[in-house]
Motif scaffolding. Structure first.
Motif, PDB file in Angstrom:
ATOM      1  N   TYR A 192     -61.126 -39.259 -17.224  1.00  0.00           N
ATOM      2  CA  TYR A 192     -60.952 -39.087 -15.781  1.00  0.00           C
ATOM      3  C   TYR A 192     -60.565 -37.648 -15.454  1.00  0.00           C
ATOM      4  CZ  TYR A 192     -56.031 -39.626 -17.132  1.00  0.00           C
ATOM      5  OH  TYR A 192     -54.807 -39.488 -17.736  1.00  0.00           O
ATOM      6  N   ALA A 193     -60.947 -37.232 -14.256  1.00  0.00           N
ATOM      7  CA  ALA A 193     -60.529 -35.936 -13.718  1.00  0.00           C
ATOM      8  C   ALA A 193     -59.244 -36.144 -12.937  1.00  0.00           C
ATOM      9  CB  ALA A 193     -61.614 -35.350 -12.815  1.00  0.00           C
ATOM     10  N   LEU A 194     -58.346 -35.160 -12.987  1.00  0.00           N
ATOM     11  CA  LEU A 194     -57.003 -35.310 -12.407  1.00  0.00           C
ATOM     12  C   LEU A 194     -56.669 -34.132 -11.512  1.00  0.00           C
ATOM     13  CD1 LEU A 194     -54.134 -36.686 -12.374  1.00  0.00           C
ATOM     14  CD2 LEU A 194     -53.619 -35.286 -14.401  1.00  0.00           C
ATOM     15  N   LEU A 195     -56.090 -34.431 -10.368  1.00  0.00           N
ATOM     16  CA  LEU A 195     -55.482 -33.430  -9.492  1.00  0.00           C
ATOM     17  C   LEU A 195     -54.032 -33.816  -9.258  1.00  0.00           C
ATOM     18  CD1 LEU A 195     -55.809 -31.018  -7.328  1.00  0.00           C
ATOM     19  CD2 LEU A 195     -55.993 -32.877  -5.657  1.00  0.00           C
ATOM     20  N   VAL A 196     -53.118 -32.848  -9.435  1.00  0.00           N
ATOM     21  CA  VAL A 196     -51.699 -33.043  -9.111  1.00  0.00           C
ATOM     22  C   VAL A 196     -51.299 -31.883  -8.216  1.00  0.00           C
ATOM     23  CG1 VAL A 196     -49.345 -33.224  -9.988  1.00  0.00           C
ATOM     24  CG2 VAL A 196     -51.248 -34.166 -11.330  1.00  0.00           C
ATOM     25  N   ALA A 197     -51.000 -32.177  -6.949  1.00  0.00           N
ATOM     26  CA  ALA A 197     -50.714 -31.079  -6.020  1.00  0.00           C
ATOM     27  C   ALA A 197     -50.121 -31.610  -4.731  1.00  0.00           C
ATOM     28  CB  ALA A 197     -51.983 -30.296  -5.695  1.00  0.00           C
ATOM     29  N   ARG A 198     -49.317 -30.769  -4.097  1.00  0.00           N
ATOM     30  CA  ARG A 198     -48.921 -31.044  -2.725  1.00  0.00           C
ATOM     31  C   ARG A 198     -50.135 -30.776  -1.841  1.00  0.00           C
ATOM     32  NH1 ARG A 198     -43.571 -28.188  -1.424  1.00  0.00           N
ATOM     33  NH2 ARG A 198     -43.096 -29.353  -3.314  1.00  0.00           N
ATOM     34  N   PHE A 199     -50.310 -31.597  -0.825  1.00  0.00           N
ATOM     35  CA  PHE A 199     -51.519 -31.519  -0.010  1.00  0.00           C
ATOM     36  C   PHE A 199     -51.400 -30.414   1.043  1.00  0.00           C
ATOM     37  CE2 PHE A 199     -53.029 -36.204  -0.634  1.00  0.00           C
ATOM     38  CZ  PHE A 199     -53.181 -35.953  -1.986  1.00  0.00           C
ATOM     39  N   GLY A 230     -47.758 -36.558   6.099  1.00  0.00           N
ATOM     40  CA  GLY A 230     -48.998 -37.101   6.629  1.00  0.00           C
ATOM     41  C   GLY A 230     -49.868 -35.984   7.184  1.00  0.00           C
ATOM     42  N   GLY A 231     -51.100 -36.316   7.524  1.00  0.00           N
ATOM     43  CA  GLY A 231     -51.961 -35.288   8.085  1.00  0.00           C
ATOM     44  C   GLY A 231     -53.401 -35.461   7.649  1.00  0.00           C
ATOM     45  N   PRO A 232     -54.261 -34.500   8.003  1.00  0.00           N
ATOM     46  CA  PRO A 232     -55.698 -34.651   7.762  1.00  0.00           C
ATOM     47  C   PRO A 232     -56.075 -34.723   6.281  1.00  0.00           C
ATOM     48  CG  PRO A 232     -55.182 -32.437   8.589  1.00  0.00           C
ATOM     49  CD  PRO A 232     -53.966 -33.270   8.767  1.00  0.00           C
ATOM     50  N   ILE A 233     -55.362 -34.008   5.405  1.00  0.00           N
ATOM     51  CA  ILE A 233     -55.715 -34.071   3.988  1.00  0.00           C
ATOM     52  C   ILE A 233     -55.375 -35.446   3.427  1.00  0.00           C
ATOM     53  CG2 ILE A 233     -55.325 -33.079   1.707  1.00  0.00           C
ATOM     54  CD1 ILE A 233     -54.777 -30.415   2.985  1.00  0.00           C
TER      55      ILE A 233
END
Length: 377
Positions: A192-199, A230-233
């Protein structure tokens, strides 16, 4: 004779919110073990009070503030700085240059300060013009009033030297090589591909979302993080998970073991942070042996030093690079081993802790020398 330090500018101890909180969660017990009296300032409701790793020697103090995106750092920094100035510790470790406005209150009470400036906050896309101006002015005050400055990367020190004329101590974040953890249920090792980040936009999250649409046609995609407000991302990630069963969104993960497992078994970890210095998530991902695909920035190049694949912030480039890596097990293994060796050699917590203690002791010594000189004059 014990020494005392007040740590100002995080959500508290122990907290798992971000990089500063991770650093304090590790540094505070280390300093206590070295004989320091350690006080960490924080906010109500943001710490893990039943954390088994909580060190009872660390004093926790809660102050008041305004819990909004634009005012929380400044308001909590103000109340913590005023309280610390009243209590007069031997030194204060202040995190985030926005708190530079409050350094005079500590200086007036004879409290030397060591300030970790964080990244170049006024370059971040998530802030509007007014907030960027506040961060930049906070940096001006930090450059003027901080006794010592800590930069988490050499490239950040270069920027501050050019703009504010201040050198400092380069102290990165640390990472732990964890034990082997089992694969997250429903996922497969290197599958799997992984992203860890604040949006936030500067973390290249919108571009990764677009790339994930292509990646998820043949591979699983795991996304960890949120905006916190919350928000668009957040809405875009939620919509993506609804439209494709191969995409999983775990939100904010505070369990280190689970997060380390996700990094350990990822086929490709995409790191899109573009503003800042040594990013703690990248360092920990390397320590976990994640095969890294990172946005090409001066900061990420400095940290990886070749132990990863660099890409442009373009969804097509991200998707193609991630898929190519995931189709190449030998390359995955090579990058995994390289990243882990790099993390062990350059980013151990032991060296980070010792460097912070040296900086704190130097600030105390320098301030005492100034007072001694003034007394002789």
């Amino acid at each position: 004779m014990s020494k005392s330090v007040a740590i100002i500018g995080t959500r508290g101890y122990p907290s798992y919110y971000g990089g500063f909180e991770t650093a304090v969660r590790r540094l505070a017990p280390y300093l206590a073990e070295q004989g320091w009296d350690v006080t960490v300032y924080g906010r109500r409701g943001t710490t893990v009070d039943d954390d088994p790793d909580l060190d009872p020697r660390v004093i926790r103090r809660i102050t008041r503030g305004v819990e909004t995106k634009s005012l929380s750092t400044l308001s909590y920094g103000l109340t913590a700085s005023l309280d610390a100035a009243r209590r007069k510790p031997d030194v204060a470790l202040v995190l985030n240059c926005a708190n530079g406005f409050w350094l005079p209150s500590l200086k007036q009470r004879g409290v030397p300060t060591v300030v970790n400036v964080d990244g170049i906050e006024w370059d971040r896309a998530k802030w509007g013009p007014a907030a960027k101006k506040v961060f930049h002015q906070g940096a001006v005050w930090t450059a003027r009033y901080a006794d010592r400055i800590v930069y988490d990367a050499s490239s950040i020190e270069t920027r501050w030297r050019e703009e504010f004329g201040r050198d400092g101590d380069v102290i990165p974040y640390g990472g732990d090589v964890p034990p082997d953890y089992p694969v997250e249920p429903g996922l497969s090792h290197r599958g799997y591909a992984l992203l860890v980040a604040r949006f936030v936009p500067e973390n290249t999250v919108p571009e990764f979302i677009e790339a994930a649409r292509r990646i998820a046609q043949t591979r699983d995609v795991v996304i960890v993080g949120s905006s916190g407000y919350g928000g668009p991302i957040d809405d875009a990630v939620a919509a993506l998970t609804r439209s494709n069963a191969r995409v999983r969104w775990f939100g904010h993960v505070s369990d280190d073991r689970r997060l380390h497992s996700l990094w350990q078994h990822a086929g490709a970890y995409f790191h899109g942070h573009s503003v800042g210095g040594t990013n703690p998530a990248l360092v920990q991902a390397m320590a976990c042996g994640a095969p890294v695909v990172a946005r090409d920035t001066v900061f990420n190049r400095e940290v990886l030093d070749g132990a990863g694949v660099l890409v442009t912030p373009d969804p097509h480039d991200i998707a193609a690079t991630v898929l190519t890596l995931m189709d190449d097990p030998d390359r995955q293994q090579s990058l995994s081993e390289w990243a882990q060796r790099r993390a062990e050699a350059a980013y151990s917590w032991e060296s980070v802790h010792a460097a912070y203690e040296r900086s704190l002791l130097a600030a105390i010594s320098e301030r005492r020398s100034v007072f001694a000189g003034a007394g002789r004059a």
